[in-house]
Design an enzyme around this catalytic site. Structure first.
Site, mmCIF file in Angstrom:
data_model
loop_
_atom_site.group_PDB
_atom_site.id
_atom_site.type_symbol
_atom_site.label_atom_id
_atom_site.label_comp_id
_atom_site.label_asym_id
_atom_site.label_seq_id
_atom_site.Cartn_x
_atom_site.Cartn_y
_atom_site.Cartn_z
ATOM 1 N N HIS A 296 1.463 -1.030 -0.435
ATOM 2 C CA HIS A 296 0.128 -0.103 -0.017
ATOM 3 C C HIS A 296 0.641 1.729 -0.038
ATOM 4 O O HIS A 296 0.983 2.322 -1.218
ATOM 5 C CB HIS A 296 -0.985 0.080 1.451
ATOM 6 C CG HIS A 296 -1.863 -1.378 1.312
ATOM 7 N ND1 HIS A 296 -3.136 -1.480 0.924
ATOM 8 C CD2 HIS A 296 -2.058 -2.342 2.379
ATOM 9 C CE1 HIS A 296 -2.970 -2.547 1.427
ATOM 10 N NE2 HIS A 296 -2.849 -3.167 2.103
HETATM 11 O O1 RIB Z 1 -4.797 -0.191 4.622
HETATM 12 C C1 RIB Z 1 -4.024 -0.336 4.342
HETATM 13 C C2 RIB Z 1 -3.202 0.538 5.068
HETATM 14 O O2 RIB Z 1 -3.442 0.374 6.672
HETATM 15 C C3 RIB Z 1 -1.967 0.885 4.641
HETATM 16 O O3 RIB Z 1 -1.577 2.509 5.433
HETATM 17 C C4 RIB Z 1 -1.366 -0.070 6.715
HETATM 18 O O4 RIB Z 1 0.070 0.163 6.637
HETATM 19 C C5 RIB Z 1 -2.355 0.576 7.028
HETATM 20 O O5 RIB Z 1 -1.772 1.917 8.233
#
Ligand code: RIB
Ligand code: CA
Length: 313
Positions: A243
Site C-alpha cells: 500500500h
Molecule cells: O489499509 C492499508 C493501510 O493501513 C496501510 O497504510 C497500512 O500500513 C495500514 O496503515
C-alpha cells in the site's frame, strides 16, 4: 536536477510504511523535512519508535522524527497487530533506535513548518490514519491554503474495504479526521485499495530485494515476507498489496498511476458503512471534485522503481 520537493511524511509503521519511508530516504528528488508518527497499525509508542528504527536502517539517523496523536479524534483506537505483528515491524530483527525522538509534538511540527514556508511549498504524504493532519487543521486552519497537496494512502471504492466490507483501515480508524481533511480544500491525491491491490509483493518481486545483497534489501525482504502472509491467506493471491510506497512512488514517477478527479465524501454517521470513502466516480452528485482518485498502476514499473532506489541505501 530539479528543485527538491519538500515533504513531511505522516505514518504508522507498519511494514509497508517502512518501505515507503525507505523509498523516500533513497530518493534525492525529495527533501524530507520531518516524519510525524500517528497511532494506527500499532500504538503511538511503537509507531514513533518504528519510524526511528527505519531511519537508522537507512543510515539516516539525522532525520527528524516526531510523535503525534495517541488516538483518533472521536473513536477508540483500533490497531492491526494481527497484520503487522506485536512490534508493528515483525519480520527482521531491528535494533532499538539510538537516534532521538524530537521533543516537539508532531501536530505542532506540522503547523509550524507549513506556516514557516511559502504557500505551495510543502507536500504532506500520509501513510496512516489522518488524525495528526486533522488536528493541525483545527489548530491552525490557515495551513489549508498553504499546503501544496496531500498525497495519501487510504480508502477504497470499487475494491471495497479491508477492515469492513466498505472501509479501508486508515480511514476506518479515524473517519472524523478523514472527513476534516477531505473537506479542507487541500488538493488530495488518493491511493485507495483500488490501486494498492494491484501492487502485489509476489515471490519474484521479494526475491529482487533479497538479491540486492544489502542490509536494506535483506530487511525489506523479511518485512514483506512477514507482512504479506495475512493478505495472501485472505485473498488467495501470490503476494500481498504493498500500500504505502504508492504514495512516494507517485511523487517520483506519477506516470506510473492513472485515475480521475472526483468528489470524495467520508461516512461518519452509519456504523454499517463507517469510514467508507464515497467516491463520485460517475459524477452523479454535482459536488466539485476534491481528490485525484487513482485506480490503475504500472505494477512492474512500480517494483522496478522500488528495487532500483532501495539498492542505493
Ligand atoms: O489499509 C492499508 C493501510 O493501513 C496501510 O497504510 C497500512 O500500513 C495500514 O496503515
Ligand atoms: Ca500505514
Amino acid at each position: 536536477m530539479h528543485e527538491q520537493r519538500k515533504i513531511i511524511i505522516d505514518t504508522d509503521p507498519g511494514q509497508d510504511d517502512a518501505v515507503a519511508i525507505l523509498l523516500a530516504l533513497a530518493s534525492p528528488e525529495l527533501e524530507i523535512l520531518g516524519i510525524t508518527a500517528v497511532a494506527g497499525n500499532v500504538p503511538l509508542a511503537l509507531t514513533e519508535k518504528n519510524a526511528r528504527k527505519i531511519c537508522e536502517l537507512a543510515g539516516r539517523p539525522e532525520t527528524l522524527v516526531f510523535a503525534g496523536a495517541v488516538r483518533p479524534l472521536v473513536r477508540k483506537l483500533v490497531t492491526a497487530e494481527h497484520v503487522h505483528g506485536r512490534t508493528g515491524l515483525d519480520g527482521p530483527v531491528l535494533h532499538e533506535p539510538k537516534m532521538p525522538l524530537q521533543e516537539q509534538h508532531g501536530v505542532d511540527f506540522l503547523v509550524e513548518t507549513i506556516m514557516a514556508h511559502d504557500a505551495g511549498e510543502i507536500t504532506l504524504c500520509t501513510l496512516g490514519p489522518l488524525t495528526n493532519v486533522a488536528l493541525a487543521l483545527i489548530r491552525e486552519p490557515a495551513i489549508a491554503a498553504k499546503t501544496r497537496e496531500i498525497v495519501m494512502m487510504g480508502g477504497g471504492f470499487f475494491e471495497g474495504g479491508n477492515v469492513t466490507p466498505t472501509a479501508e483501515f486508515n480511514i476506518y480508524v479515524d473517519p472524523h479526521a478523514a472527513d476534516i481533511v477531505f473537506r479542507s480544500g487541500i488538493p488530495v491525491i488518493m491511493m485507495p485499495l483500488d490501486v494498492t491491490h494491484k501492487a502485489l509483493t509476489t515471490a519474484r518481486r521479494i526475491e529482487a530485494f533479497r538479491t540486492l545483497g544489502t542490509q536494506v534489501g535483506e530487511a525489506t525482504a523479511k518485512l514483506l515476507d512477514f507482512f504479506e502472509r495475512f493478505d495472501e491467506e485472505k485473498y488467495g493471491t501470490d503476494g500481498g498489496p504493498l500500500h504505502d510506497p504508492c504514495v512516494i512512488a507517485w511523487l517520483l514517477k506519477p506516470e506510473l498511476f492513472s485515475g480521475r478527479h472526483c468528489h470524495v465524501a467520508i461516512e461518519t454517521g452509519s456504523e454499517l458503512t463507517m469510514g467508507m470513502t464515497v467516491v463520485d466516480w460517475w459524477r452523479v452528485t454535482g459536488h466539485p471534485p476534491n481528490a485525484q482518485v487513482m485506480r490503475e498502476i504500472d505494477s512492474d514499473g512500480f517494483f522496478a522503481l522500488l528495487t532500483e532506489r532501495l539498492a542505493r541505501l
